[in-house]
Scaffold this active site. Structure first.
Site, PDB file in Angstrom:
ATOM      1  N   LYS A  32       0.792  -1.211   0.054  1.00 27.08           N
ATOM      2  CA  LYS A  32       0.063  -0.210   0.046  1.00 27.08           C
ATOM      3  C   LYS A  32       0.859   1.489  -0.101  1.00 27.08           C
ATOM      4  O   LYS A  32       0.716   2.227  -0.704  1.00 27.08           O
ATOM      5  CB  LYS A  32      -0.839   0.074   1.308  1.00 27.08           C
ATOM      6  CG  LYS A  32      -1.484   1.204   1.351  1.00 27.08           C
ATOM      7  CD  LYS A  32      -2.297   1.396   2.820  1.00 27.08           C
ATOM      8  CE  LYS A  32      -1.295   1.443   3.855  1.00 27.08           C
ATOM      9  NZ  LYS A  32      -1.661   1.693   5.249  1.00 27.08           N
ATOM     10  N   THR A  33       1.641   1.419   0.807  1.00 27.72           N
ATOM     11  CA  THR A  33       2.524   2.668   0.998  1.00 27.72           C
ATOM     12  C   THR A  33       3.358   2.755  -0.464  1.00 27.72           C
ATOM     13  O   THR A  33       3.635   3.961  -0.781  1.00 27.72           O
ATOM     14  CB  THR A  33       3.663   2.541   2.225  1.00 27.72           C
ATOM     15  OG1 THR A  33       3.005   2.000   3.368  1.00 27.72           O
ATOM     16  CG2 THR A  33       4.343   3.686   2.462  1.00 27.72           C
ATOM     17  N   ASP A 219      -4.856   8.179   3.737  1.00 26.21           N
ATOM     18  CA  ASP A 219      -4.164   6.727   4.318  1.00 26.21           C
ATOM     19  C   ASP A 219      -5.043   6.064   5.462  1.00 26.21           C
ATOM     20  O   ASP A 219      -5.580   6.988   6.113  1.00 26.21           O
ATOM     21  CB  ASP A 219      -2.961   6.574   4.435  1.00 26.21           C
ATOM     22  CG  ASP A 219      -2.150   5.382   4.544  1.00 26.21           C
ATOM     23  OD1 ASP A 219      -3.079   4.456   4.152  1.00 26.21           O
ATOM     24  OD2 ASP A 219      -1.229   5.334   5.000  1.00 26.21           O
ATOM     25  N   GLU A 220      -5.170   4.960   5.693  1.00 25.02           N
ATOM     26  CA  GLU A 220      -6.023   4.075   6.719  1.00 25.02           C
ATOM     27  C   GLU A 220      -7.478   4.838   7.074  1.00 25.02           C
ATOM     28  O   GLU A 220      -7.806   5.116   7.973  1.00 25.02           O
ATOM     29  CB  GLU A 220      -5.035   4.401   7.867  1.00 25.02           C
ATOM     30  CG  GLU A 220      -3.614   3.815   8.184  1.00 25.02           C
ATOM     31  CD  GLU A 220      -3.559   2.504   8.068  1.00 25.02           C
ATOM     32  OE1 GLU A 220      -4.715   1.862   8.117  1.00 25.02           O
ATOM     33  OE2 GLU A 220      -2.446   1.798   8.085  1.00 25.02           O
ATOM     34  N   GLN A 250      -9.223  -4.556   8.508  1.00 26.14           N
ATOM     35  CA  GLN A 250      -8.158  -4.175   9.441  1.00 26.14           C
ATOM     36  C   GLN A 250      -8.658  -3.184  10.245  1.00 26.14           C
ATOM     37  O   GLN A 250      -8.078  -2.412  10.986  1.00 26.14           O
ATOM     38  CB  GLN A 250      -6.790  -3.860   8.694  1.00 26.14           C
ATOM     39  CG  GLN A 250      -6.181  -5.013   8.189  1.00 26.14           C
ATOM     40  CD  GLN A 250      -4.771  -4.842   7.959  1.00 26.14           C
ATOM     41  OE1 GLN A 250      -3.781  -4.581   8.495  1.00 26.14           O
ATOM     42  NE2 GLN A 250      -4.670  -4.497   6.476  1.00 26.14           N
ATOM     43  N   ARG A 602       0.493 -10.722  10.546  1.00 25.48           N
ATOM     44  CA  ARG A 602       1.677 -10.056  11.089  1.00 25.48           C
ATOM     45  C   ARG A 602       3.102 -10.994  10.680  1.00 25.48           C
ATOM     46  O   ARG A 602       4.010 -10.431  10.625  1.00 25.48           O
ATOM     47  CB  ARG A 602       1.925  -9.394  12.586  1.00 25.48           C
ATOM     48  CG  ARG A 602       0.578  -8.362  12.970  1.00 25.48           C
ATOM     49  CD  ARG A 602       0.681  -7.315  12.183  1.00 25.48           C
ATOM     50  NE  ARG A 602      -0.277  -7.372  11.101  1.00 25.48           N
ATOM     51  CZ  ARG A 602      -0.593  -6.579  10.273  1.00 25.48           C
ATOM     52  NH1 ARG A 602       0.245  -5.591   9.926  1.00 25.48           N
ATOM     53  NH2 ARG A 602      -1.616  -6.668   9.386  1.00 25.48           N
TER      54      ARG A 602
END
Length: 735
Positions: A32-33, A219-220, A250, A602
């Site tokens: 994503k980043t 973002d997020e 998430q 994770r």
């Protein structure tokens, strides 16, 4: 090198779709980043958009800094960077320029948490609201919740709030806002709320920033609250070139105002929205992704997506059913040690995750026992937490009245009205007379050292200590600890506050009780003083060898955004994960499932999940059934192990055999996982079990206290709410 060489097809589509509203659903580990960074660069270089016309917003200063650095690294020397900011920093800059439109001075100050609490207390005093019945922190949290949902004082009708903290918060909210304005002050939530009000109120200012920020990137997005959502709507009103990036799977922060609905409704409210899914995962093995996907797919309130990867298939996920929390800690520590020695996985790339902070205690104890280095992320080590140190200070004072440091710590905790000035006078007397603080307090009740009011309160405090001292001599260590927590008013103080933080502190104190109980069982001749010594030494890790790295311990909420080669998740049991507080509410239950998914994703290479047959919690032993989330995982993806039944796991630090031969070389198959709706023997009533009551109908067990004839269960019934019942009299039928 072209964008097509740098990005996969879906990332490339997300980067080059620049006009109109865009929703990027970015799965865990999907790059994503990287996509966000290249999107900004594409706008500047290929679309010739001026950097000052681009605004990128994220949640934390750390995330904003990382995004800025990634963009800076790829910009040419002659290129300027766009505005990358957190929500609060953006709003602060806008308000510094324009807040006079709302009747404030541009030199306004921002009140921190302590300042806000002081204002709330003053408002409560003026409104004659009892701070004992309604803790100021609780009301402040409620006001913050109103602001997260963009509800102003005038939007709230007290008639719709029948009782309790919400009603009192509604009553003091207008007074709180008025007092802030009188001080020309804002709280953190006001930064967002007043910016939305400003943009709604002033067409000129709204038009200016709509023209300034022609391209928005958020973002997020799944973590935004309603006020932040309104802000994005207002800033993108003219050009509609708004790109939001998030993952509904998430969304785990509803307790602090996040609304998953914002992401799910974006394409309805922004006409012509294009949706692009980033589903290729670059982090985990295929097996780990299949396990995580199987768990989260059970949720109904989500966008359909399936993560896939070109990574290796990887090993099966280990599922270990332990005897108890001590055995669980042993299993986890030994597995990390094995992965370190046999597979070369550094402890720096290893993490142990859990649902509640209190679960760290048994894990910390065993890691210290093995002298394995660890660090608690996003929190403090167990014996360094405030509530633990406070209660231990009570115990130290009872055992050693000359301990003036511990005595001063608890003198006004909970608050007893013994003021700072009075304490200073007593301390001066102690210095002059070479006396302990305890002697000074006794003197204060006899003479003119302090006023009659403080002297009376000090006398009450000393009477409490005398009473606890008698209990220490006459009763058991466990009874004494329980009496200390209750008679000091410490538990009552936390329960009155009734916040997420205070409930976590209560859980930690319950775990302290478990620690003392385990110590008493292990060290038959050990005294309370011995336990205090062991607790004091617990924080001394100066001699631990950390050349192999440091194991990371953290809650599942803290781990979001991180990744590790090896991950162990503790406590997959109904009542822990999912947490008992979520068992009666479908929205909360789905968030617990998402929380589990976040933990699973994770892991890059190694993953182990655990639960126990029985677990000490809240001073009792609970028999939680395996988590319902395990039911969704295909059996072929798991390597099932178990500790032999009946093995005592409480003998932590005794002789040769305590950590040896505890698991069979070829473990028996764990008991079949079954839903909490499965038949169970009467009398068990495990948390999460579904039951039928002849009058109240179907319900879910959310708490269990006592044993056998004294067993009491708290059950949530949809029609009646929570009911506490005596199990042997309630005529309950297990479903």
């Amino acid at each position: 090198m072209s964008l097509a060489d740098e990005l996969n097809p879906r990332q490339l589509e997300a980067v080059t779709t620049t006009e109109g509203p865009l929703l990027i659903v970015a799965g865990a580990g999907s790059g994503k980043t990287r996509a966000i960074t290249y999107r900004i660069l594409h706008l500047i270089r290929d679309k010739q958009v001026s950097p000052e016309n681009i605004l990128a917003i994220t949640f934390t200063n750390k995330a904003a800094k990382e995004m800025r650095e990634r963009v800076f690294q790829r910009l040419e020397m002659n290129e300027t960077a766009p505005w990358v900011s957190t929500f609060h920093s953006l709003c602060l800059k806008l308000l510094r320029r324009h807040i006079s439109e709302l009747g404030y001075s541009n030199e306004f100050v921002i009140f921190d948490a302590q300042d806000q609490l002081a204002v709330v207390k003053k408002c409560m005093k003026e409104g004659q609201v009892n701070t004992e019945a309604f803790p100021p922190k609780s009301l402040l949290g409620q006001i913050s919740s109103f602001k997260n949902d963009f509800k102003m004082p005038e939007d709230l009708d007290p008639e719709t709030f029948s009782y309790g903290a919400p009603l009192k918060a509604v009553q003091i909210y207008p007074r709180y806002q008025k007092m802030l304005k009188e001080h020309n002050a804002l709280d953190f939530d006001d930064l967002l709320v007043l910016t939305v009000r400003l943009l709604r109120q002033s067409d000129q200012i709204r038009d200016y920033y709509n023209e300034r920020f022609k391209y928005l990137l958020v973002d997020e997005f799944q973590d935004t609250n309603l006020t932040q959502y309104r802000l994005i709507q207002l800033l993108s009103q003219r050009h509609q070139n708004v790109c939001v990036v998030g993952d509904d799977d998430q969304s785990i922060y509803s307790w602090r105002g996040a609304r998953i609905e914002n992401l799910l409704r974006f394409e309805r409210e922004f006409e012509g929205t294009r949706v692009i899914k980033l589903e290729q995962n670059y982090r985990s093995t295929q097996t780990i992704l299949k396990v995580a996907g199987a768990v989260v797919r059970e949720n109904e309130n989500r966008k359909d997506k399936t993560l896939w990867t070109e990574n290796a298939v990887g090993e099966r996920v280990i599922y270990h059913r332990a005897e108890d929390e001590v055995d669980e800690a042993r299993v986890a520590a030994e597995k990390l040690n094995q992965w370190n020695q046999e597979d070369g996985i550094s402890f720096n790339d290893s993490a142990i995750l859990y649902r509640t902070n209190a679960q760290s205690r048994a894990m910390e104890d065993h890691l210290r026992h093995l002298r394995l280095p660890y660090r608690v992320i996003g929190g403090q080590k167990f014996y360094e937490r405030k509530e633990i140190k406070d209660i231990l200070a009570y115990l130290k004072v009872i055992l050693n009245p000359a301990d003036s440091v511990s005595l001063k710590r608890i003198l006004n905790v909970p608050v007893r009205g013994i003021g700072k000035t009075s304490v200073e006078k007593i301390e001066i007397w102690c210095q002059v007379n070479n006396a302990t603080l305890a002697q000074g307090l006794r003197e204060a009740t006899q003479g003119n050292l302090v006023g009659s009011g403080p002297a009376r309160k000090i006398e009450q405090f000393l009477n409490l200590l005398d009473q606890l001292s008698r209990m220490c001599k006459e009763g058991s260590a466990l009874d004494f600890l329980q009496e200390t927590m209750e008679k000091s008013g410490y538990i009552a103080m936390l329960e009155k506050e009734n916040s997420i933080e205070s409930r976590g502190r209560v859980e930690n104190l319950s775990e302290l009780y478990n620690a003392v109980e385990a110590f008493v069982e292990t060290e038959r001749r050990g005294t309370l003083l011995d336990f205090l010594d062991s607790a004091t030494l617990a924080s001394d890790q100066d001699q631990v060898d950390d050349s192999r790295g440091v194991i990371h311990l953290m809650t599942l909420h803290t781990c979001k955004g991180l990744e590790f080669d090896a991950v162990i998740i503790l406590g997959l049991e109904n009542g822990l994960l999912p947490h008992s507080s979520s068992m009666s509410d479908n929205k909360s239950y789905e968030e617990e499932r998402r929380l589990c998914y976040v933990g699973l994703t994770r892991a890059r290479k190694k993953l182990m999940i655990t639960n126990t047959r029985h677990r000490r919690m809240h001073g009792s032993t609970f028999h939680y059934p395996p988590s319902d989330f395990l039911l969704a995982i295909p059996a072929e993806l798991l390597e099932k192990k178990m500790t032999e039944p009946q093995a005592s796991a409480y003998n932590q630090y005794g002789g040769r055999s305590q950590w040896q031969d505890r698991s069979s070389s070829q473990p028996a198959e764990p008991p079949a996982l079954k839903s909490s709706g499965g038949k169970q023997s009467s009398g068990e009533f495990a948390v999460g079990s579904r039951v039928l009551h002849p009058k109240f109908g179907q319900g879910v067990v959310v708490m269990k206290e006592g044993e056998e004839e004294d067993l009491r269960v708290t059950i949530f019934f949809k029609s009646e709410g929570k009911k506490k019942l005596v199990a042997r009299k309630a005529k309950l039928i297990m479903l």
